[in-house]
Design a protein around this motif. Structure first.
Motif, PDB file in Angstrom:
ATOM      1  N   TRP A  24      35.636  29.049  35.271  1.00  0.00           N
ATOM      2  CA  TRP A  24      35.127  30.233  34.390  1.00  0.00           C
ATOM      3  C   TRP A  24      34.578  31.690  35.104  1.00  0.00           C
ATOM      4  O   TRP A  24      34.914  32.586  34.974  1.00  0.00           O
ATOM      5  N   VAL A  25      33.738  31.109  36.184  1.00  0.00           N
ATOM      6  CA  VAL A  25      33.118  32.231  36.930  1.00  0.00           C
ATOM      7  C   VAL A  25      34.181  32.884  37.744  1.00  0.00           C
ATOM      8  O   VAL A  25      34.302  34.203  37.822  1.00  0.00           O
ATOM      9  N   LYS A  26      35.090  32.122  38.497  1.00  0.00           N
ATOM     10  CA  LYS A  26      36.223  32.741  39.235  1.00  0.00           C
ATOM     11  C   LYS A  26      37.099  33.648  38.358  1.00  0.00           C
ATOM     12  O   LYS A  26      37.198  34.904  38.672  1.00  0.00           O
ATOM     13  N   TRP A  27      37.404  33.237  37.130  1.00  0.00           N
ATOM     14  CA  TRP A  27      38.349  34.100  36.303  1.00  0.00           C
ATOM     15  C   TRP A  27      37.525  35.201  35.665  1.00  0.00           C
ATOM     16  O   TRP A  27      38.221  36.268  35.531  1.00  0.00           O
ATOM     17  N   SER A  28      36.290  35.116  35.565  1.00  0.00           N
ATOM     18  CA  SER A  28      35.281  36.392  35.234  1.00  0.00           C
ATOM     19  C   SER A  28      35.358  37.447  36.189  1.00  0.00           C
ATOM     20  O   SER A  28      35.348  38.410  36.065  1.00  0.00           O
ATOM     21  N   VAL A  29      35.035  36.969  37.485  1.00  0.00           N
ATOM     22  CA  VAL A  29      34.865  37.724  38.521  1.00  0.00           C
ATOM     23  C   VAL A  29      35.907  38.641  38.818  1.00  0.00           C
ATOM     24  O   VAL A  29      36.237  39.738  38.816  1.00  0.00           O
ATOM     25  N   ALA A  31      38.521  39.108  36.444  1.00  0.00           N
ATOM     26  CA  ALA A  31      38.593  40.087  35.225  1.00  0.00           C
ATOM     27  C   ALA A  31      37.759  41.484  35.448  1.00  0.00           C
ATOM     28  O   ALA A  31      38.108  42.602  35.075  1.00  0.00           O
ATOM     29  N   ILE A  32      36.508  41.131  35.945  1.00  0.00           N
ATOM     30  CA  ILE A  32      35.617  42.309  36.271  1.00  0.00           C
ATOM     31  C   ILE A  32      36.161  43.031  37.326  1.00  0.00           C
ATOM     32  O   ILE A  32      35.964  44.380  37.026  1.00  0.00           O
ATOM     33  N   THR A  35      38.956  45.314  35.973  1.00  0.00           N
ATOM     34  CA  THR A  35      38.493  46.209  35.158  1.00  0.00           C
ATOM     35  C   THR A  35      37.835  47.458  35.766  1.00  0.00           C
ATOM     36  O   THR A  35      38.273  48.634  35.711  1.00  0.00           O
TER      37      THR A  35
END
Length: 44
Positions: A24-29, A31-32, A35
């Motif tokens: 989850w952290v990897k994909w959040s980073v 995506a950020i 963006t």
């Protein structure tokens, strides 16, 4: 009191939780960062 014996506890649930958290952290980073790159390119 029971003696602690290293390596006898079943930690499969904790390992699955940790793996899911890291994913989850990897994909959040990712995506950020995507963006921010999008904003930098198309904001002028």
């Amino acid at each position: 009191m029971a003696d602690h014996k290293h390596g006898e506890m079943d930690i499969t649930v904790q390992e699955k939780t940790f793996d899911a958290f890291i994913k989850w952290v990897k994909w959040s980073v990712i995506a950020i960062i995507a963006t921010l790159i999008f904003i930098a390119i198309f904001n002028g």
